[in-house]
Design a protein around this motif. Structure first.
Motif, PDB file in Angstrom:
ATOM      1  N   TRP A  65      47.454  25.287 -19.056  1.00 52.56           N
ATOM      2  CA  TRP A  65      46.410  26.507 -19.285  1.00 52.56           C
ATOM      3  C   TRP A  65      45.747  25.609 -19.372  1.00 52.56           C
ATOM      4  N   GLN A  66      44.658  24.576 -19.958  1.00 53.73           N
ATOM      5  CA  GLN A  66      44.031  24.567 -20.137  1.00 53.73           C
ATOM      6  C   GLN A  66      43.391  23.873 -18.467  1.00 53.73           C
ATOM      7  N   VAL A  67      44.450  23.108 -17.974  1.00 52.81           N
ATOM      8  CA  VAL A  67      43.359  22.861 -16.684  1.00 52.81           C
ATOM      9  C   VAL A  67      43.328  24.102 -15.466  1.00 52.81           C
ATOM     10  N   THR A  68      43.770  25.091 -15.856  1.00 53.24           N
ATOM     11  CA  THR A  68      44.219  26.822 -15.682  1.00 53.24           C
ATOM     12  C   THR A  68      42.243  27.369 -15.852  1.00 53.24           C
ATOM     13  N   GLN A  69      42.415  26.999 -17.244  1.00 54.33           N
ATOM     14  CA  GLN A  69      40.843  26.986 -17.943  1.00 54.33           C
ATOM     15  C   GLN A  69      39.949  26.320 -17.085  1.00 54.33           C
ATOM     16  N   ASP A  70      40.192  25.919 -17.379  1.00 52.11           N
ATOM     17  CA  ASP A  70      38.802  24.089 -16.596  1.00 52.11           C
ATOM     18  C   ASP A  70      38.911  24.525 -15.218  1.00 52.11           C
ATOM     19  N   GLY A  71      40.214  24.572 -14.052  1.00 55.20           N
ATOM     20  CA  GLY A  71      39.585  25.225 -12.963  1.00 55.20           C
ATOM     21  C   GLY A  71      38.278  26.228 -12.718  1.00 55.20           C
TER      22      GLY A  71
END
Length: 228
Positions: A65-71
């Motif tokens: 989820w954090q990777v998705t937000q960062d992307g």
């Protein structure tokens, strides 16, 4: 050896990762975003994947989820939309409600009717995957949803593919692994799975040590392939 177990990547394979941006672009008042949504969707997905690979190499695991937000944050800034907090919130909300590709429910139902095990193996976090499965209404067609969070590293680490044998007690050669990500299909082939690359965009095969056994333009042909 017959295929007993069919394993699917989630994002981009069963679930349309462009659906969130496409849906937001169609909402009233988002005319500016509508001009940018294809680029946002493409860049968002690319950075999401790149960040999983880089974090795996660096040993800096964090939830998907954090990777998705960062992307998404990178993609919005690349398109000059980083100051639209409402848009960001809406896109992230929609990501929990991604549409399944049209052929997915019937394809999974056919595999279950033939007596195959079916499951997801994904970089996604368990709560994200549960939300997508519920939204798509395919929970009754899956035996399990396997997440990398149980091993703390993203695909294509081999320990992720180990999860299939641990769950279903089958050797790799009884597994058909299906992914829309060429690198994922190649890595799974190198692991020993029989593999299908769902190559919806007609891209070249990645230059990696192993290659997928077959390519399809969508998932509708999977049951016939499994039957042989």
């Amino acid at each position: 050896m017959p295929i007993t177990t069919c394993i699917f990547d989630a994002y981009g394979t069963l679930f349309d990762v462009a659906a969130a941006a496409r849906a937001a672009a169609a909402e009233p008042g988002r005319e500016r975003f509508a001009r940018h949504w294809p680029a946002i969707a493409e860049k968002w997905r690319l950075k999401q994947l790149q960040y999983t690979w880089l974090r795996a190499v660096m040993g800096e695991h964090i939830g998907f989820w954090q990777v998705t937000q960062d992307g998404l944050d990178w993609a919005l800034e690349a398109e000059g939309l980083q100051d639209d907090a409402d848009l960001r919130d809406r896109l992230l909300q929609l990501y929990w409600e991604l549409e399944a590709y049209p052929e997915v429910p019937d394809m999974l139902a056919a595999l279950k009717a033939d007596g195959r095990n079916t499951a997801i193996l994904s970089n996604g976090a368990p709560d994200m995957l549960d939300g997508a499965v519920r939204s798509a209404g395919i929970g009754d067609r899956l035996d399990d949803v396997l997440s990398v969070e149980s091993v703390g590293i993203f695909k294509p680490a081999r320990v992720v593919y180990d999860l299939v044998g641990q769950r279903f007690g089958c050797p790799p050669e009884e597994v058909l692994f299906v992914s829309s990500n060429g690198w994922d299909a190649c890595a799974a082939a190198g692991y020993g799975f029989r593999t299908v690359w769902v190559n919806r965009a007609g891209e070249p095969v990645d230059r990696l040590p192993a290659a997928p056994e077959a390519q399809l333009s969508d998932l509708s042909g999977i049951p016939a392939m499994v039957r042989g």
